[in-house]
Design an enzyme around this catalytic site. Structure first.
Site, PDB file in Angstrom:
ATOM      1  CB  SER A  24      36.547  33.204  56.776  1.00 36.29           C
ATOM      2  OG  SER A  24      35.265  33.070  56.194  1.00 36.29           O
TER       3      SER A  24
ATOM      4  CE1 TYR B 270      38.647  29.217  53.508  1.00 35.79           C
ATOM      5  CE2 TYR B 270      36.542  29.770  54.504  1.00 35.79           C
ATOM      6  CZ  TYR B 270      37.703  30.164  53.862  1.00 35.79           C
ATOM      7  OH  TYR B 270      37.923  31.501  53.588  1.00 35.79           O
TER       8      TYR B 270
HETATM    9  P1  NAD Z   1      42.549  33.894  46.164  1.00 34.61           P
HETATM   10  O1  NAD Z   1      42.376  32.461  45.810  1.00 34.61           O
HETATM   11  O2  NAD Z   1      42.088  34.943  45.212  1.00 34.61           O
HETATM   12  O3  NAD Z   1      44.075  34.163  46.520  1.00 34.61           O
HETATM   13  C1  NAD Z   1      44.753  33.331  47.406  1.00 34.61           C
HETATM   14  C2  NAD Z   1      46.214  33.287  47.024  1.00 34.61           C
HETATM   15  O4  NAD Z   1      46.860  32.384  47.949  1.00 34.61           O
HETATM   16  C3  NAD Z   1      46.469  32.721  45.614  1.00 34.61           C
HETATM   17  O5  NAD Z   1      47.322  33.570  44.885  1.00 34.61           O
HETATM   18  C4  NAD Z   1      47.106  31.360  45.884  1.00 34.61           C
HETATM   19  O6  NAD Z   1      48.055  30.980  44.903  1.00 34.61           O
HETATM   20  C5  NAD Z   1      47.770  31.592  47.232  1.00 34.61           C
HETATM   21  N1  NAD Z   1      48.051  30.346  47.955  1.00 34.61           N
HETATM   22  C6  NAD Z   1      47.293  29.216  48.010  1.00 34.61           C
HETATM   23  N2  NAD Z   1      47.912  28.265  48.721  1.00 34.61           N
HETATM   24  C7  NAD Z   1      49.094  28.791  49.135  1.00 34.61           C
HETATM   25  C8  NAD Z   1      50.188  28.293  49.908  1.00 34.61           C
HETATM   26  N3  NAD Z   1      50.180  27.036  50.381  1.00 34.61           N
HETATM   27  N4  NAD Z   1      51.235  29.125  50.147  1.00 34.61           N
HETATM   28  C9  NAD Z   1      51.257  30.379  49.651  1.00 34.61           C
HETATM   29  N5  NAD Z   1      50.263  30.897  48.898  1.00 34.61           N
HETATM   30  C10 NAD Z   1      49.190  30.115  48.656  1.00 34.61           C
HETATM   31  O7  NAD Z   1      41.806  34.079  47.591  1.00 34.61           O
HETATM   32  P2  NAD Z   1      41.109  35.350  48.267  1.00 34.61           P
HETATM   33  O8  NAD Z   1      39.648  35.235  48.029  1.00 34.61           O
HETATM   34  O9  NAD Z   1      41.825  36.589  47.933  1.00 34.61           O
HETATM   35  O10 NAD Z   1      41.335  34.980  49.799  1.00 34.61           O
HETATM   36  C11 NAD Z   1      42.423  35.468  50.545  1.00 34.61           C
HETATM   37  C12 NAD Z   1      42.185  35.111  52.009  1.00 34.61           C
HETATM   38  O11 NAD Z   1      40.946  35.678  52.439  1.00 34.61           O
HETATM   39  C13 NAD Z   1      42.067  33.605  52.256  1.00 34.61           C
HETATM   40  O12 NAD Z   1      42.656  33.281  53.479  1.00 34.61           O
HETATM   41  C14 NAD Z   1      40.570  33.387  52.302  1.00 34.61           C
HETATM   42  O13 NAD Z   1      40.225  32.253  53.056  1.00 34.61           O
HETATM   43  C15 NAD Z   1      40.129  34.658  52.971  1.00 34.61           C
HETATM   44  N6  NAD Z   1      38.725  34.993  52.734  1.00 34.61           N
HETATM   45  C16 NAD Z   1      38.272  35.286  51.477  1.00 34.61           C
HETATM   46  C17 NAD Z   1      36.932  35.594  51.298  1.00 34.61           C
HETATM   47  C18 NAD Z   1      36.366  35.928  49.947  1.00 34.61           C
HETATM   48  O14 NAD Z   1      35.136  36.034  49.837  1.00 34.61           O
HETATM   49  N7  NAD Z   1      37.166  36.133  48.914  1.00 34.61           N
HETATM   50  C19 NAD Z   1      36.063  35.589  52.389  1.00 34.61           C
HETATM   51  C20 NAD Z   1      36.552  35.292  53.653  1.00 34.61           C
HETATM   52  C21 NAD Z   1      37.899  34.996  53.807  1.00 34.61           C
END
Ligand code: NAD
Length: 252
Positions: free
Chosen positions: A139, A152
């Site tokens: 991130s 985080y």
């Molecule tokens: P999201 O919450 O939409 O999806 C995350 C998925 O991970 C969910 O389906 C959840 O059930 C699963 N999950 C949670 N804990 C888990 C575990 N212990 N084992 C297996 N699965 C697990 O999140 P997103 O926004 O799509 O984010 C995906 C990745 O991208 C994450 O690592 C997040 O930190 C990173 N990220 C997202 C953003 C954003 O703006 N959306 C920005 C920077 C980084």
């Protein structure tokens, strides 16, 4: 069973960026294994995207080594190989430092950072055989912060460092790269019971030098590039995909 198509394991692939990435791999005729804790979302995604046995959901908590070992074993038993590991599963807790418990800190680090370590550890022998690749999703918060995001941010900084450590240990057989997304709108990729009608404002979009908030497809297309032979000179790198936000000075 041996399998001719390439196999991608995507953690957290049942929703959000991981689900968009699963679809992108399926469109390239890869087979996809989704490892996610959320059974409801996993089954919904498997139903929606899983045509002709090309997608399998294996309920897995990536912070649990036994479950990760089982995920890898079941994947290799079913499909015979692993060509790409996408460490995407992530959670966040936003709380003032003094009320953040050690359990909460450990949970965020356990899923976001130890989860990536465990998946890399167990998948490495199989990735090595295929000359495969690992993509870690960090991130921009690995590099800059809002208040109350210690766990985080630390987990994402850890992911960025884990990426170069793995690239050195596992190369040249396995390439390891990292993507650091900025603000990505994942509403369209959430399970139906979590879907919200939240809309983005003009201000949300226009504060970005690129003129808009990110989409999950902005990240999935980078993942596909990084696993491809076109990216064979990239390892240990971190690609920031944030519409320019971390390059913008904000003095007022
Ligand atoms: P999201 O919450 O939409 O999806 C995350 C998925 O991970 C969910 O389906 C959840 O059930 C699963 N999950 C949670 N804990 C888990 C575990 N212990 N084992 C297996 N699965 C697990 O999140 P997103 O926004 O799509 O984010 C995906 C990745 O991208 C994450 O690592 C997040 O930190 C990173 N990220 C997202 C953003 C954003 O703006 N959306 C920005 C920077 C980084």
């Amino acid at each position: 069973m041996s399998h001719n198509t390439k196999i991608a394991v995507i953690t957290g692939g049942a929703q959000g960026i991981g689900k968009a990435t699963a679809l992108a791999f399926l469109k390239k005729e890869w087979t996809v294994v989704i490892a996610d804790t959320d059974r409801e979302a996993g089954e919904e995604t498997a139903c929606e995207l899983g045509t002709s046995g090309m997608l399998k959901f294996i309920q897995t908590d990536v912070s649990n080594e036994e479950q990760v070992a089982k995920l890898v074993k079941q994947t290799v038993h079913r499909f015979g190989r692993i060509d790409a590991l996408i460490n995407n599963a992530g959670i966040s807790i936003s709380k003032p430092l003094e009320s953040l418990s050690l359990e909460e800190w450990n949970r965020v680090l356990g899923v976001n950072l130890s989860g990536a370590f465990l998946c890399a550890k167990h998948a490495a022998p199989h990735l090595r055989k295929q000359g495969g690749s690992i993509i870690n999703i960090a991130s921009t918060r690995a590099f800059m912060s809002e208040a109350d995001t210690e766990a985080y941010s630390a987990s994402k900084g850890g992911i960025a460092a884990l990426t170069h450590a793995l690239a050195i240990s596992l190369g040249p057989a396995i390439r390891v790269n990292c993507i650091s997304p900025g603000w990505i709108e994942t509403g369209p990729w959430q399970k139906s019971s979590r879907a919200s009608a939240e809309t983005l404002s003009e201000e949300d979009h226009l504060q970005h030098p690129a003129g808009r908030v990110g989409k999950a497809e902005d990240i999935s297309s980078l993942v596909l590039y990084l696993v491809s032979p076109e990216a064979s000179f990239l390892t240990g790198s971190n690609i920031i995909a944030d519409g320019g936000m971390t390059r913008k000075m904000i003095y007022s």
